[in-house]
Design a protein around this motif. Structure first.
Motif, PDB file in Angstrom:
ATOM      1  N   GLU A   1       0.839  -1.199   0.000  1.00  0.00           N
ATOM      2  CA  GLU A   1       0.000   0.000   0.000  1.00  0.00           C
ATOM      3  C   GLU A   1       0.878   1.254   0.000  1.00  0.00           C
ATOM      4  OE1 GLU A   1      -3.644  -2.334   2.140  1.00  0.00           O
ATOM      5  OE2 GLU A   1      -2.268  -1.162   3.378  1.00  0.00           O
TER       6      GLU A   1
ATOM      7  N   ILE B   1      -7.188   3.998  -0.370  1.00  0.00           N
ATOM      8  CA  ILE B   1      -7.193   2.574  -0.723  1.00  0.00           C
ATOM      9  C   ILE B   1      -8.304   1.920   0.100  1.00  0.00           C
ATOM     10  CG2 ILE B   1      -5.824   0.447  -0.790  1.00  0.00           C
ATOM     11  CD1 ILE B   1      -3.295   2.336  -0.635  1.00  0.00           C
TER      12      ILE B   1
ATOM     13  N   CYS C   1      -4.147   6.629   2.886  1.00  0.00           N
ATOM     14  CA  CYS C   1      -2.818   6.363   3.411  1.00  0.00           C
ATOM     15  C   CYS C   1      -1.876   7.505   3.005  1.00  0.00           C
ATOM     16  CB  CYS C   1      -2.347   5.024   2.834  1.00  0.00           C
ATOM     17  SG  CYS C   1      -0.781   4.509   3.464  1.00  0.00           S
TER      18      CYS C   1
END
Lengths: 739, 65
Positions: free
Chosen positions: A677, A706, A711
């Motif tokens: 990620e 996400i 993030c």
């Protein structure tokens, strides 16, 4: 009370302890002592006086059987005396109630009849006492302290009107024209032929409207008084409802259900003056009370402790959360913070458990969108990965069906892939037609309350098993086994621990040196045979084993059960830390989650299968990106090795190289952020140019949403084309860049 | 956060961020807050202190609403 609730009628927490049950009045001694402890003697006196009706008389005559019943030898009699001596306000309460038309006859003016008359006249019923004597009091008036008793009786009747008919013998009830009658004619007195039909619980007789009690039943003075009080409560119930059965709450409970405390300190405080306590002495003696109750569930469970509830309240709260969930989600987090591990049932002497109640509440909340999705998003994604791109269901090489099948579960496969590999090789050696399913039992969906996804997952597993000829499932994880046993009851299961204990360890097994303590996972409570097998294996491998405070049928959760972490991080931490602190020795676990969680808080913990199967030791706590990669790699490796299927590895040539410090990996694990990620965020920033530059630090910042999580990554490029990740954080609230 | 804000440059537009109203949404609730953003392209900056502090509190609050 909601009739569907289980705990209110079955849980013994809060029921009277031994002292109260030995008391003829079932006095709430704990509450009285609480008041004394805080120095509130007026309130303590009021509680005592309200219950016993004639407090000075009881203080004088009661032999205090409670003292003998008390496991700490609390001087309850002296504490009652302290209430009488030290309370400043002792007058009876004047109730502002309307006069009632109904009439009551009390036959007999001893302590039992007087108690009944006092209670009903205080409620403004029209009470007439018939007595053969000239004044009320019966045999008590022969006591050396008759004056005290006489004044107590007069005081307690201060605001009560009643009619006293003295020097009169009632020979028959026929001529009495009253709505209710209490017969308290004393030892050997006239029972009007009703003693044989008397019910000692309700004081009712076989004749409608007629109650009976006191010394005539063989009761001693204090019981006689108590029976008068019980009779009054049930006579009022009769006058209001016409029912003779009495109120269950008025019945005297003689047997305590609360387990007695062992090894309590029995050193009582002796009054300095030899007669009665001073205020200080009374408070100190009251402070010795252990407040006996059944708290076994809360003693063992961090959830109950964290929310300061007993299961009875937790159940009621969960029920209310579900009821109002259509319009608000208040309390939903608290429901999802319960791991539904069922440990409470293991601690409970009656085996009452919150597990099914909480699972149902979670499912109900999920159904009405009362469930905050971020609480389980990570785990559901992980499950979907195990049941999607990483799913494998195969018969053994060269076979169409299987007699048994290895089902390692989703966690061990990603924590310690080598355990799965060695387990499969071992089983193939024993049973050449052993099949393999790499997947998940669906429990993350069950814990999230998503029954639809849960049953879809089970259906996929069930269909694979059917195709493979319905083999016996050999599990490595107790939770998988429990889930399959409960929800796919036609599937036969067995644990690898039983197989190893019975068939013997492979040659590659290596010794366990030194002392370990076995941490039983919560679901192993259902499988005592597995718990025994694990101990047998550990001993065979040479481990010195200790005994933990909570193990076997009292096995408790490590903190992972129910995936409570996002719902209440602190609670999850409390749970794992307390479980880790049960022993200073390293743990042997047989659940990958237990192993990982303990390792993440610095507790030394090894999976027993590392030793028993001769698998590669797992070092430290793998970060979550490693976990996912491990699973993919295991799938590729096994498919290639046993079935000759070549699965191409993902192209890594364009993949950004990241430099992440161990501390940052730890933080990312904590926030459930995977390396891939972080890579996506940086890749997005670099390819779109959408990034920020901090002039003061020289760092770039980029963000990407996400799933439900946004993030953020602080980073800078290195000369070799890699990126050093300086910081990672996330949030769930989303924002828009549109104006 | 304020200290960093004056020194944050939007790389795409090569201009410093300025405090502007940003719209937020979560679980069906919407609200606004003044935050540093690029006056040209609208790129927003949320600091770690804000994400793990006030925003986390609001998230929990909304999950309970």
């Amino acid at each position: 009370m909601d009739e569907k609730l289980i705990f209110p009628s079955q849980c013994i927490q809060g029921t009277p302890p031994a002292c109260s049950c030995s008391c003829p009045f079932n006095l709430d001694i704990k509450s009285m002592i609480e008041r004394i402890k805080s120095g509130n003697f007026n309130a303590a006196y009021r509680l005592f006086a309200n219950r016993v009706v004639f407090p000075e008389t009881v203080g004088l005559l009661c032999p205090a059987p409670c003292k003998t019943a008390c496991c700490a030898d609390i001087q309850i009699g002296l504490l009652e005396k302290a209430c009488l001596d030290l309370a400043a306000r002792k007058g009876p309460i004047k109730y502002a109630l309307p006069e009632k038309d109904q009439t009551v006859a009390v036959i007999g003016s001893g302590i039992s009849g007087l108690a009944c008359a006092r209670q009903l006249s205080a409620k403004k019923y029209r009470v007439t006492i018939f007595s053969q004597e000239r004044e009320p009091g019966g045999s008590l008036l022969c006591h050396p302290h008759a004056d005290l008793i006489r004044s107590d009786i007069a005081e307690q009747f201060r605001y009560c009107d009643y009619h006293f008919v003295g020097e009169t013998e009632i020979a028959s009830l026929d001529g009495l024209n009253f709505d209710a009658v209490y017969i308290a004619t004393g030892s050997g007195g006239n029972d009007f032929g009703l003693l044989s039909s008397w019910d000692p619980q309700s004081m009712a007789t076989g004749q409608t409207g007629v109650f009976l009690g006191g010394s005539i039943t063989g009761a001693d003075k204090m019981e006689a008084l108590s029976q008068g009080i019980t009779a009054a409560a049930n006579m009022e119930y009769y006058l209001q409802t016409g029912m003779m059965s009495g109120q269950p709450s008025a019945a005297i409970v003689k047997e305590s259900l609360i387990p007695p405390r062992e090894n309590a300190d029995r050193t009582s405080i002796i009054p300095g003056n030899g007669a009665g306590y001073t205020e200080r002495e009374a408070k100190d003696e009251a402070s010795r009370c252990l407040m006996c109750d059944c708290t076994l569930c809360r003693d063992g469970c961090e959830y109950l402790k964290y929310y300061h509830v007993f299961p009875r309240v937790a159940e009621e709260k969960a029920s209310k959360v579900v009821q109002r969930s259509l319009w608000k989600h208040e309390g939903a987090r608290e429901v999802f913070a319960c791991g539904a591990c069922g440990s409470c049932g293991g601690f409970c002497p009656r085996h009452l458990s919150l597990e099914d109640i909480m699972l149902q509440a979670k499912a109900d909340l999920f159904d009405v969108n009362g469930f905050p999705p971020p609480l389980h998003e990570y785990f559901i994604n992980d499950m979907n990965n195990a049941m999607g791109e990483c799913y494998v269901a195969k018969a053994a090489p060269g076979h169409q069906t299987a007699s048994c099948l290895l089902f390692p579960g989703c966690q061990i496969s990603q924590t310690a892939p080598d355990i799965t590999e060695t387990a499969y090789a071992y089983l193939l050696g024993l049973y050449p037609d052993t099949g393999l399913i790499l997947g998940c039992c669906g429990v993350p969906a069950l814990w999230a309350g998503d029954r639809k996804l849960f049953h879809e997952t089970l259906a996929k597993l069930g269909s694979s098993l059917l195709q493979l000829g319905s083999p016996t499932l050999i599990t490595l994880c107790s939770t998988c086994r429990k889930t399959i046993d409960r929800y796919l009851p036609d599937v036969k299961t067995r644990s690898i621990y039983q197989v190893l204990a019975e068939k013997g360890l492979p040659a590659a097994a290596y010794p366990i040196n030194g002392r370990f303590d076995i941490f039983d996972p919560c679901a192993s409570r259902e499988y005592p045979e597995d718990q025994l097998a694990v101990r047998k294996i550990a001993r065979e491998l040479g481990a010195g084993l200790g005994v933990l405070e909570y193990e076997g049928e009292q096995a408790r959760c490590c903190g992972m059960g129910g995936h409570i972490f996002p719902a209440n991080k602190q609670l999850a931490v409390n749970t794992v830390k307390r479980a880790a602190a049960m022993s200073d020795h390293p743990y042997l676990a047989y659940c990958a989650n237990c192993r990982n969680l303990f390792t993440s808080v610095g507790k030394q913990c090894r999976h027993i299968l590392e030793f028993a199967l001769g698998a590669e030791p797992v070092a430290g706590m793998p970060h979550i990106s490693q976990l996912r990669e491990n699973r993919r790699r295991l799938r590729r490796k096994l498919l290639q090795r046993y079935w000759g299927e070549v699965v191409e590895e993902p192209m890594e040539t364009n993949e950004l190289k990241l430099r992440i410090s161990p501390e940052l990996y730890h933080k990312m694990n904590w926030h459930l952020i995977a390396e891939e990620e972080v890579r996506l965020v940086i890749q997005n920033g670099e390819t779109t140019g959408k990034k920020l530059y901090h002039q003061d630090t020289g760092l770039f910042t980029s963000s990407l949403k996400i799933g439900m999580v946004t993030c953020w990554v602080d980073y800078f490029p290195e000369d070799d084309g890699s990126y050093t990740v300086a910081n990672v954080y996330s949030h769930r609230i989303s924002f828009t860049e549109e104006r | 956060m304020e200290d960093r804000e004056s020194a944050i440059i939007c790389v795409q537009c090569q201009i410093p961020l300025k405090l502007e109203t940003v719209r937020f949404a979560y679980l069906g609730h919407e609200f606004t807050q003044d935050l540093p953003r690029c006056p040209k392209c609208g790129q927003v900056f949320i600091s770690e202190a804000l994400a793990t502090g006030k925003m986390a509190e609001v998230e929990e609050m909304m999950e309970e609403k």
